[in-house]
Enzyme design. Structure first.
Site, PDB file in Angstrom:
ATOM      1  N   ASP A  49       1.023  -1.224   0.006  1.00 25.68           N
ATOM      2  CA  ASP A  49      -0.272  -0.181  -0.002  1.00 25.68           C
ATOM      3  C   ASP A  49       0.952   1.362  -0.086  1.00 25.68           C
ATOM      4  O   ASP A  49       2.053   1.262   0.636  1.00 25.68           O
ATOM      5  CB  ASP A  49      -1.028   0.065   1.289  1.00 25.68           C
ATOM      6  CG  ASP A  49      -2.066   0.864   1.162  1.00 25.68           C
ATOM      7  OD1 ASP A  49      -1.787   1.989   1.287  1.00 25.68           O
ATOM      8  OD2 ASP A  49      -3.120   0.420   1.205  1.00 25.68           O
ATOM      9  N   LEU A  50       0.326   2.217  -0.512  1.00 26.46           N
ATOM     10  CA  LEU A  50       1.181   3.647  -0.618  1.00 26.46           C
ATOM     11  C   LEU A  50       1.229   4.229   0.680  1.00 26.46           C
ATOM     12  O   LEU A  50       2.178   5.034   1.229  1.00 26.46           O
ATOM     13  CB  LEU A  50       0.461   4.562  -1.554  1.00 26.46           C
ATOM     14  CG  LEU A  50       0.555   4.292  -2.981  1.00 26.46           C
ATOM     15  CD1 LEU A  50      -0.396   5.146  -3.803  1.00 26.46           C
ATOM     16  CD2 LEU A  50       1.959   4.558  -3.792  1.00 26.46           C
ATOM     17  N   SER A 109      -4.294  14.451 -14.025  1.00 28.21           N
ATOM     18  CA  SER A 109      -5.572  13.988 -14.898  1.00 28.21           C
ATOM     19  C   SER A 109      -6.096  15.259 -15.334  1.00 28.21           C
ATOM     20  O   SER A 109      -5.881  16.425 -14.851  1.00 28.21           O
ATOM     21  CB  SER A 109      -6.744  13.235 -13.864  1.00 28.21           C
ATOM     22  OG  SER A 109      -7.815  13.335 -14.312  1.00 28.21           O
ATOM     23  N   ASN A 110      -7.064  15.062 -16.413  1.00 23.46           N
ATOM     24  CA  ASN A 110      -7.724  16.120 -16.848  1.00 23.46           C
ATOM     25  C   ASN A 110      -8.575  16.678 -15.926  1.00 23.46           C
ATOM     26  O   ASN A 110      -9.104  17.837 -15.821  1.00 23.46           O
ATOM     27  CB  ASN A 110      -8.549  15.807 -18.283  1.00 23.46           C
ATOM     28  CG  ASN A 110      -9.502  14.853 -17.931  1.00 23.46           C
ATOM     29  OD1 ASN A 110     -10.729  15.074 -17.527  1.00 23.46           O
ATOM     30  ND2 ASN A 110      -9.342  13.560 -17.869  1.00 23.46           N
ATOM     31  N   HIS A 111      -9.031  15.951 -14.826  1.00 24.82           N
ATOM     32  CA  HIS A 111      -9.668  16.602 -13.830  1.00 24.82           C
ATOM     33  C   HIS A 111      -9.199  17.527 -12.784  1.00 24.82           C
ATOM     34  O   HIS A 111     -10.057  18.029 -12.083  1.00 24.82           O
ATOM     35  CB  HIS A 111     -10.730  15.331 -12.998  1.00 24.82           C
ATOM     36  CG  HIS A 111     -11.399  14.539 -13.954  1.00 24.82           C
ATOM     37  ND1 HIS A 111     -12.388  14.732 -14.637  1.00 24.82           N
ATOM     38  CD2 HIS A 111     -11.232  13.278 -14.671  1.00 24.82           C
ATOM     39  CE1 HIS A 111     -13.042  14.011 -15.351  1.00 24.82           C
ATOM     40  NE2 HIS A 111     -12.116  12.908 -15.146  1.00 24.82           N
ATOM     41  N   TYR A 138     -11.220  13.776  -6.216  1.00 23.36           N
ATOM     42  CA  TYR A 138     -10.105  13.159  -7.182  1.00 23.36           C
ATOM     43  C   TYR A 138      -9.367  14.043  -7.814  1.00 23.36           C
ATOM     44  O   TYR A 138      -8.122  14.096  -7.847  1.00 23.36           O
ATOM     45  CB  TYR A 138     -10.806  12.142  -8.073  1.00 23.36           C
ATOM     46  CG  TYR A 138     -10.237  11.626  -9.277  1.00 23.36           C
ATOM     47  CD1 TYR A 138      -8.847  10.805  -9.123  1.00 23.36           C
ATOM     48  CD2 TYR A 138     -10.406  12.156 -10.510  1.00 23.36           C
ATOM     49  CE1 TYR A 138      -8.115  10.550 -10.243  1.00 23.36           C
ATOM     50  CE2 TYR A 138      -9.706  11.590 -11.635  1.00 23.36           C
ATOM     51  CZ  TYR A 138      -8.562  10.754 -11.184  1.00 23.36           C
ATOM     52  OH  TYR A 138      -7.710  10.319 -12.397  1.00 23.36           O
ATOM     53  N   LYS A 142      -5.175  15.501  -7.661  1.00 21.26           N
ATOM     54  CA  LYS A 142      -4.200  15.473  -8.835  1.00 21.26           C
ATOM     55  C   LYS A 142      -3.720  16.968  -8.684  1.00 21.26           C
ATOM     56  O   LYS A 142      -2.272  17.036  -9.017  1.00 21.26           O
ATOM     57  CB  LYS A 142      -4.730  15.168 -10.135  1.00 21.26           C
ATOM     58  CG  LYS A 142      -5.546  13.844 -10.226  1.00 21.26           C
ATOM     59  CD  LYS A 142      -4.465  12.855 -10.048  1.00 21.26           C
ATOM     60  CE  LYS A 142      -4.855  11.397 -10.343  1.00 21.26           C
ATOM     61  NZ  LYS A 142      -3.842  10.390 -10.113  1.00 21.26           N
ATOM     62  N   ARG A 176     -17.203  12.431 -25.786  1.00 18.63           N
ATOM     63  CA  ARG A 176     -16.296  13.269 -25.015  1.00 18.63           C
ATOM     64  C   ARG A 176     -14.944  12.731 -25.094  1.00 18.63           C
ATOM     65  O   ARG A 176     -13.811  13.679 -25.411  1.00 18.63           O
ATOM     66  CB  ARG A 176     -16.640  13.361 -23.840  1.00 18.63           C
ATOM     67  CG  ARG A 176     -15.506  13.698 -22.809  1.00 18.63           C
ATOM     68  CD  ARG A 176     -16.185  14.179 -21.442  1.00 18.63           C
ATOM     69  NE  ARG A 176     -15.011  14.613 -20.487  1.00 18.63           N
ATOM     70  CZ  ARG A 176     -14.311  13.844 -19.831  1.00 18.63           C
ATOM     71  NH1 ARG A 176     -14.450  12.455 -19.843  1.00 18.63           N
ATOM     72  NH2 ARG A 176     -13.204  14.270 -19.136  1.00 18.63           N
TER      73      ARG A 176
HETATM   74  N1  NAD Z   1      -7.245   5.556 -17.266  1.00 14.29           N
HETATM   75  C1  NAD Z   1      -7.379   7.024 -17.548  1.00 14.29           C
HETATM   76  O1  NAD Z   1      -7.780   7.321 -18.632  1.00 14.29           O
HETATM   77  C2  NAD Z   1      -7.032   7.971 -16.919  1.00 14.29           C
HETATM   78  C3  NAD Z   1      -7.089   9.242 -16.785  1.00 14.29           C
HETATM   79  C4  NAD Z   1      -6.591  10.225 -16.139  1.00 14.29           C
HETATM   80  C5  NAD Z   1      -5.994   9.895 -14.958  1.00 14.29           C
HETATM   81  N2  NAD Z   1      -5.487   8.761 -14.784  1.00 14.29           N
HETATM   82  C6  NAD Z   1      -4.747   8.379 -13.957  1.00 14.29           C
HETATM   83  O2  NAD Z   1      -3.563   7.457 -14.349  1.00 14.29           O
HETATM   84  C7  NAD Z   1      -3.479   6.338 -13.281  1.00 14.29           C
HETATM   85  C8  NAD Z   1      -3.841   5.004 -13.531  1.00 14.29           C
HETATM   86  O3  NAD Z   1      -5.031   5.076 -14.014  1.00 14.29           O
HETATM   87  P1  NAD Z   1      -5.856   3.502 -14.227  1.00 14.29           P
HETATM   88  O4  NAD Z   1      -7.202   3.965 -15.128  1.00 14.29           O
HETATM   89  O5  NAD Z   1      -4.913   2.454 -14.557  1.00 14.29           O
HETATM   90  O6  NAD Z   1      -6.579   3.461 -12.708  1.00 14.29           O
HETATM   91  P2  NAD Z   1      -6.818   1.954 -12.115  1.00 14.29           P
HETATM   92  O7  NAD Z   1      -7.864   2.270 -10.987  1.00 14.29           O
HETATM   93  O8  NAD Z   1      -7.353   0.982 -13.062  1.00 14.29           O
HETATM   94  O9  NAD Z   1      -5.600   1.511 -11.525  1.00 14.29           O
HETATM   95  C9  NAD Z   1      -4.904   2.225 -10.287  1.00 14.29           C
HETATM   96  C10 NAD Z   1      -4.093   0.888  -9.445  1.00 14.29           C
HETATM   97  O10 NAD Z   1      -3.679   1.615  -8.356  1.00 14.29           O
HETATM   98  C11 NAD Z   1      -3.983   0.788  -7.270  1.00 14.29           C
HETATM   99  N3  NAD Z   1      -4.114   1.463  -5.892  1.00 14.29           N
HETATM  100  C12 NAD Z   1      -5.006   1.883  -5.487  1.00 14.29           C
HETATM  101  N4  NAD Z   1      -4.942   2.568  -4.132  1.00 14.29           N
HETATM  102  C13 NAD Z   1      -3.523   2.102  -4.001  1.00 14.29           C
HETATM  103  C14 NAD Z   1      -2.745   2.265  -2.828  1.00 14.29           C
HETATM  104  N5  NAD Z   1      -3.194   2.857  -1.686  1.00 14.29           N
HETATM  105  N6  NAD Z   1      -1.432   1.712  -2.846  1.00 14.29           N
HETATM  106  C15 NAD Z   1      -0.917   0.918  -3.982  1.00 14.29           C
HETATM  107  N7  NAD Z   1      -1.823   0.925  -4.819  1.00 14.29           N
HETATM  108  C16 NAD Z   1      -2.847   1.402  -4.893  1.00 14.29           C
HETATM  109  C17 NAD Z   1      -5.110   0.057  -7.535  1.00 14.29           C
HETATM  110  O11 NAD Z   1      -5.073  -1.394  -6.914  1.00 14.29           O
HETATM  111  C18 NAD Z   1      -4.982  -0.049  -9.222  1.00 14.29           C
HETATM  112  O12 NAD Z   1      -4.371  -1.269  -9.663  1.00 14.29           O
HETATM  113  C19 NAD Z   1      -4.535   6.895 -11.973  1.00 14.29           C
HETATM  114  O13 NAD Z   1      -3.535   7.538 -11.182  1.00 14.29           O
HETATM  115  C20 NAD Z   1      -5.198   7.821 -12.630  1.00 14.29           C
HETATM  116  O14 NAD Z   1      -5.881   8.640 -11.825  1.00 14.29           O
HETATM  117  C21 NAD Z   1      -5.929   7.570 -15.617  1.00 14.29           C
END
Ligand code: NAD
Length: 269
Positions: A49-50, A109-111, A138, A142, A176
């Site tokens: 865990d982080l 993120s875009n958010h 969220y 970011k 979108r």
């Molecule tokens: N997928 C997209 O289009 C998108 C868009 C904008 C931003 N992001 C960012 O990119 C990153 C990856 O996105 P994703 O779609 O693969 O997300 P996801 O939710 O599929 O994967 C996130 C991973 O982080 C792990 N995680 C969560 N909490 C944790 C913790 N406390 N300790 C260790 N690991 C932990 C989860 O188990 C998961 O496997 C994220 O930070 C997300 O916010 C993704």
């Protein structure tokens, strides 16, 4: 800085992590994987865990750079966002600082700028220095990550490229997303550029493909050497026919963050 070879990939079990586990090694990287859940097909992955500072310190030891994807990737309660995305990102940066890691690539993120109006035809694209306008806790986390990255550069000389990812999925699945889509192959190209560009200090880039309907300015990403090759337009005709344009004046029509601005997933929790 010499081109990094060994990377810590956090969030390796997630959507983007799973894609990047396949697409980054051909660029010559050796990946060390970390996630809070086991990573399918990767028995050597670190399950941590982080929140676990000792585990993070060990995980970052000896790597050339970190690609930080782990965290909650949609809206959630403030407490959960606080633990995983805010405290968790801080813990990772502290581990990186203590172990002398030179560069982090941070999944923003875009958010972080979700309440920014999307440009209409003929209007300028949204630049990276547009003010933070998070659309959710969220998105707020970011914003924190980007500011933390700036602090660690100014105070400690730890470099970061913050990538405001649009929508990284194999295909766009909404109208979108035609503006936000980052193809998996372009995501790998972008990460490679962020990892190998010289002297990035703290640079913020938008992460999308070369979409005909793009809303934001890719120039800071291109300046790092990113040359996107994909364009969501090939999916446009079918998506528009299937789903139609978002209603005029709806959040999906008005804002970069789309429906997150009014109806974020998992809200209220
Ligand atoms: N997928 C997209 O289009 C998108 C868009 C904008 C931003 N992001 C960012 O990119 C990153 C990856 O996105 P994703 O779609 O693969 O997300 P996801 O939710 O599929 O994967 C996130 C991973 O982080 C792990 N995680 C969560 N909490 C944790 C913790 N406390 N300790 C260790 N690991 C932990 C989860 O188990 C998961 O496997 C994220 O930070 C997300 O916010 C993704």
């Amino acid at each position: 800085m010499p081109a990094p070879r060994t990377l810590l990939l956090t969030g390796a079990a997630g959507g983007v992590g799973t894609l990047m586990r396949e697409l980054l090694p051909p660029y010559g990287y050796e990946l060390r994987l970390l996630d809070v859940v086991p990573v399918p097909g990767a028995p050597d992955a670190i399950v941590a865990d982080l929140a676990d500072r000792a585990a993070l310190r060990e995980a970052v030891r000896g790597v050339d750079a970190i690609v930080h994807l782990a965290g909650i990737s949609l809206e959630s309660t403030f407490d959960k966002i606080m633990a995983a995305n805010i405290a968790g990102t801080y813990n990772l940066y502290e581990a990186a600082r203590e172990e002398g890691v030179r560069r982090v690539v941070l999944a923003s993120s875009n958010h972080a700028v979700g309440f920014t109006r999307r440009p209409r035809e003929g209007e300028p694209l949204v630049p990276v220095d547009t003010p933070h306008r998070p659309d959710t806790f969220y998105g707020l986390s970011k914003c924190f990550g980007e500011d933390l990255a700036q602090l660690y550069w100014d105070l400690h000389g730890l470099e970061t490229v913050s990538v405001r990812i649009g929508s990284c999925f194999p295909e766009p699945t909404s109208v979108r997303m035609l503006s936000m889509w980052l193809s998996p192959a372009d995501c790998a190209r972008l990460l490679h550029a962020t990892l190998t560009a010289e002297d990035v200090a703290h640079t913020i880039v938008y992460g999308s493909s070369a979409n005909t309907r793009a809303w934001w300015d890719l120039s800071t990403a291109r300046a790092l050497g990113f040359a996107p090759e994909d364009d969501s337009e090939v999916y446009a005709e079918k998506l528009v026919a299937d789903k139609g344009h978002p209603p005029e004046g709806s959040a999906d029509d008005l804002y970069l963050g789309g429906h997150f601005c009014v109806n974020p997933p998992r809200w209220p929790h």
